[in-house]
Structures are given as C-alpha cells and as structure tokens.
Design a protein around this motif. Sequence first.
Motif, PDB file in Angstrom:
ATOM      1  N   THR A 300      36.142  51.259  51.307  1.00 22.36           N
ATOM      2  CA  THR A 300      37.463  51.891  51.355  1.00 22.36           C
ATOM      3  C   THR A 300      38.611  50.899  51.279  1.00 22.36           C
ATOM      4  N   GLN A 301      38.436  49.689  51.858  1.00 17.98           N
ATOM      5  CA  GLN A 301      39.552  48.745  51.950  1.00 17.98           C
ATOM      6  C   GLN A 301      39.531  47.648  50.897  1.00 17.98           C
ATOM      7  N   VAL A 302      38.343  47.213  50.486  1.00 17.86           N
ATOM      8  CA  VAL A 302      38.253  46.019  49.635  1.00 17.86           C
ATOM      9  C   VAL A 302      37.887  46.360  48.196  1.00 17.86           C
ATOM     10  N   GLU A 303      36.903  47.210  48.015  1.00 13.09           N
ATOM     11  CA  GLU A 303      36.416  47.500  46.667  1.00 13.09           C
ATOM     12  C   GLU A 303      37.505  48.032  45.721  1.00 13.09           C
ATOM     13  N   PRO A 304      38.476  48.836  46.199  1.00 13.79           N
ATOM     14  CA  PRO A 304      39.505  49.339  45.278  1.00 13.79           C
ATOM     15  C   PRO A 304      40.530  48.290  44.835  1.00 13.79           C
ATOM     16  N   ILE A 305      40.558  47.119  45.449  1.00 16.93           N
ATOM     17  CA  ILE A 305      41.552  46.100  45.088  1.00 16.93           C
ATOM     18  C   ILE A 305      41.257  45.597  43.680  1.00 16.93           C
ATOM     19  N   PRO A 306      42.243  45.541  42.796  1.00 19.42           N
ATOM     20  CA  PRO A 306      41.998  45.236  41.382  1.00 19.42           C
ATOM     21  C   PRO A 306      41.251  43.926  41.102  1.00 19.42           C
ATOM     22  N   VAL A 307      41.422  42.897  41.926  1.00 17.34           N
ATOM     23  CA  VAL A 307      40.750  41.624  41.647  1.00 17.34           C
ATOM     24  C   VAL A 307      39.287  41.620  42.075  1.00 17.34           C
ATOM     25  N   VAL A 308      38.822  42.695  42.718  1.00 11.92           N
ATOM     26  CA  VAL A 308      37.425  42.782  43.166  1.00 11.92           C
ATOM     27  C   VAL A 308      36.599  43.429  42.063  1.00 11.92           C
ATOM     28  N   LYS A 309      35.631  42.684  41.524  1.00  8.34           N
ATOM     29  CA  LYS A 309      34.779  43.182  40.442  1.00  8.34           C
ATOM     30  C   LYS A 309      33.634  44.038  40.973  1.00  8.34           C
ATOM     31  N   GLN A 310      32.980  43.549  42.022  1.00  7.36           N
ATOM     32  CA  GLN A 310      31.903  44.310  42.664  1.00  7.36           C
ATOM     33  C   GLN A 310      31.595  43.685  44.009  1.00  7.36           C
ATOM     34  N   GLY A 315      22.855  44.309  54.427  1.00  5.07           N
ATOM     35  CA  GLY A 315      23.101  44.075  55.845  1.00  5.07           C
ATOM     36  C   GLY A 315      24.371  43.275  56.060  1.00  5.07           C
ATOM     37  N   LEU A 316      24.269  42.205  56.843  1.00  9.88           N
ATOM     38  CA  LEU A 316      25.416  41.336  57.097  1.00  9.88           C
ATOM     39  C   LEU A 316      25.356  40.085  56.215  1.00  9.88           C
ATOM     40  N   MET A 317      24.927  40.283  54.989  1.00  8.91           N
ATOM     41  CA  MET A 317      24.903  39.246  53.953  1.00  8.91           C
ATOM     42  C   MET A 317      25.629  39.848  52.751  1.00  8.91           C
ATOM     43  N   ILE A 318      26.889  39.461  52.559  1.00 11.08           N
ATOM     44  CA  ILE A 318      27.792  40.199  51.673  1.00 11.08           C
ATOM     45  C   ILE A 318      28.442  39.265  50.668  1.00 11.08           C
ATOM     46  N   GLY A 319      28.526  39.722  49.419  1.00 12.20           N
ATOM     47  CA  GLY A 319      29.206  38.972  48.372  1.00 12.20           C
ATOM     48  C   GLY A 319      30.296  39.818  47.737  1.00 12.20           C
ATOM     49  N   ILE A 320      31.535  39.331  47.781  1.00  6.49           N
ATOM     50  CA  ILE A 320      32.663  40.011  47.141  1.00  6.49           C
ATOM     51  C   ILE A 320      32.977  39.236  45.866  1.00  6.49           C
ATOM     52  N   HIS A 321      32.629  39.803  44.721  1.00  8.16           N
ATOM     53  CA  HIS A 321      32.780  39.124  43.439  1.00  8.16           C
ATOM     54  C   HIS A 321      34.199  39.319  42.927  1.00  8.16           C
ATOM     55  N   LEU A 322      34.867  38.211  42.620  1.00 10.29           N
ATOM     56  CA  LEU A 322      36.294  38.236  42.308  1.00 10.29           C
ATOM     57  C   LEU A 322      36.564  37.964  40.834  1.00 10.29           C
ATOM     58  N   ASP A 323      37.654  38.540  40.344  1.00 10.89           N
ATOM     59  CA  ASP A 323      38.127  38.242  39.001  1.00 10.89           C
ATOM     60  C   ASP A 323      38.441  36.755  38.896  1.00 10.89           C
ATOM     61  N   GLU A 324      38.209  36.176  37.729  1.00  4.73           N
ATOM     62  CA  GLU A 324      38.408  34.734  37.543  1.00  4.73           C
ATOM     63  C   GLU A 324      39.868  34.324  37.740  1.00  4.73           C
TER      64      GLU A 324
END
Length: 385
Positions: A300-310, A315-324
């Motif tokens: 709800t808070q992070v995924e909709p941000i435009p620079v977040v690709k996926q 669990g508690l092992m998380i990767g937020i993939h960012l636009d270059e």
Amino acid sequence: MTMQHVFPTYQRFPFAITDGQGVHLTDNHGKTYLDFTAGIGVCNFGYHQPQIQAAVTQQLTHIWHTSNLYENELQDAVAGLLANGEERLVYFANSGTEANEAALKLARKYTGKTGILAFQHSFHGRTYGAMSMTGNPHIQAGYAPLVPGITFATYNDDAALDKITPELAAVILEVVQGEGGVFAGQTAWLQAVNAKCQATGIDEVQTGIGRTGYRMAYEGYGLDPDIYTVAKGLANGLPVGAMVGRRQLATAFGPGSHGSTFAGNAVAMAAAKRVLTQLTPALLTTVRAHAKLVWQSLATQVEPIPVVKQITGKGLMIGIHLDEQIPVNQVITRLQVEGLLTLSAGDNTLRLLPPIVMQPADLLAGIALIAKVLTTLTTEVTTNE
C-alpha cells in the motif's frame, strides 16, 4: 575518521557503529538508528539479547578454545539442535563461505563426480570453491582460473531442469537469492529441481535461522536437501558456519578429510545453542505474522511509488527494486539521515533484513520512512526533468 591501515576491500559509510540495544544501533556521533540490516542478516535476535549474552558471558568464564582433537559436548548439542530430529550430521566451520566450501568437497568426494550446477546471480562466498559457484562475474573478476567443473543455469527457469543430469555431483542454490536481488524461488520450480537431483545442496546462510518465518527457508517450500549450509544468524554475531548433511554422507568425511582450527569454537557454540533453543515454533509463527503485516504495508505504501519497479523476497527478507534514475546508495544515505539503516543488493535493489524479533510498530515505522524517502526522491527526479 579515515581508516589508514586496512585494505580498502569495503566501501564504508563515514561513521562507526559503537553500540546496540534491542533493534537499534548507535554510531560514534551519538546518532541512533532503527536497524533494517541485522549486520547483513546476522543479528536476527537484535543486540544485547539477554539470554544470548548470558550464555556467552558464562562460557567466557570456562574454556574459550580447544582443538577438535577432543570430544566436545557443546558442539554435539548444537549439532543435535541443527539436525532437529532428522538423520543428519553437522560439520562446523567459521563462516558461510567455509560451510559452502565443505559442501562442495563433500559432494564431490561422496559421489566421485566433479560437476556442479549453480545459478546466475547467486552468491555462495569468496573462497575459490564458493566463489566459483557464485553466479556473479563482478565477484569473480581478476581471479581466474576458477575451480573447474561448475556450470550455471537461470534461476526459476524450467530449462535449468534439463541441465540436471546423472553426471553432476550436486546442484547448489539459494531458496531466496540474496545478494543477486532478493529473488524468491518459485515453489513448483524448486520442488522440481529437488526431485530431479541426485544431490541437492541448499545455501541457507542468509535465509536460515528464521529469516523467512521458517527455521530454514527450504522447510517452507517442502524441500528435502541432501546437504544444507547455514551461518550468519546462527550465533547472532559471533563467527560460525555449519554444513548439515545426511548421515550416510559420513563415509566420505572421515578423520583427516576436512578440518579447521577454530571451527566449533566454544564461545560461538554457546551463542549458537542459545539462538537455536529460542528459535521455537511459536517465534516462527510470530515472524510469519509480522512479515504479513510488512508485506501489506509495502503493497500500500511503497509499491505504488513510481520509482519502485517491483518488490521481491520472502518473510523478513525483502528487496525493493528501484528505477535506475534513483541509485540505491542514494536511497540508503537518505535513510541514514532519517535514522534507518538499510542495505543494497543486485539489480539496484534496496534490501531489508530487520532482526526477526522486531515488533510491528518498528517494522511499520521503517516502511513508512522508506516510503517517505522514495516519494521525496521521486519528486526531485520529476522536478529536475
């Protein structure tokens, strides 16, 4: 402070961590941070954890080190906890790299074969054998020739199944690829790999000790490896690693076949015993529940941000993939200013590895800070275009 006497093998941030309490760390300037790194997945129980600290303190009043020429009740107790009622034996090492090196040697010696199948974007360590099984050309650069007989396939790709042949000694993989970008294995694919293997080796160095909400990540996928390795969180900050294999593999690992001076050190074993006794089904259930809240907040808070690709992980092992457009190190330094410590991984990924004992209020506060910083950076990029 600029370090003058150490090889520059690490790109260091310009502050030192001097103390920790619970899930917070303090630097040499007196600034306190919420810790979403756990020392790269090591301090799963946080800092100054009373039971672990008491066990280590008590051991310090007895023997610190003895060679492996003598029987060792403490090592056997920890090995029994790792075996967890299964017909498995344990070889202790000093790190995850050493544990993976031992697994490579055991697989080749037991099978009499040399071929190993590993996967692109994997990470298994930096000694020659472990590095040769690591699917990252950047880590291998400058060290050729590497250990021969190791080939690579694409992770989560059914075409990899065709490369699993009787000529192999083993297949090694991470259930969740950590350094490569926090990519979780697909359940059906992992089970197909496991079913086709003569010998499966699973690297649980980063994913084990409760990180995914299971004792070992493979348990959450219904896998049954012949060998698995574990380190990082095993002693909550003291150096230790372990290779855990089926009991019948002992025929290839007799006296003199492998060894280490410091492996199974008494102080590290005291910490590991306390960690494993606290890694209860009740705690793991709680970790899974807390992780569910975190993933809901990310959605709800992070995924909709435009620079977040996926967003990937388990669990508690998380990767937020960012636009270059937004280099991950820029995000990390902004978050440090906000009082949150985070990590990077491949694919321009912001990696999160909070202590597994972190409570929902702190977990969600950290996610809110990440959303705040990423939103600000998105605005800045848009403004500058």
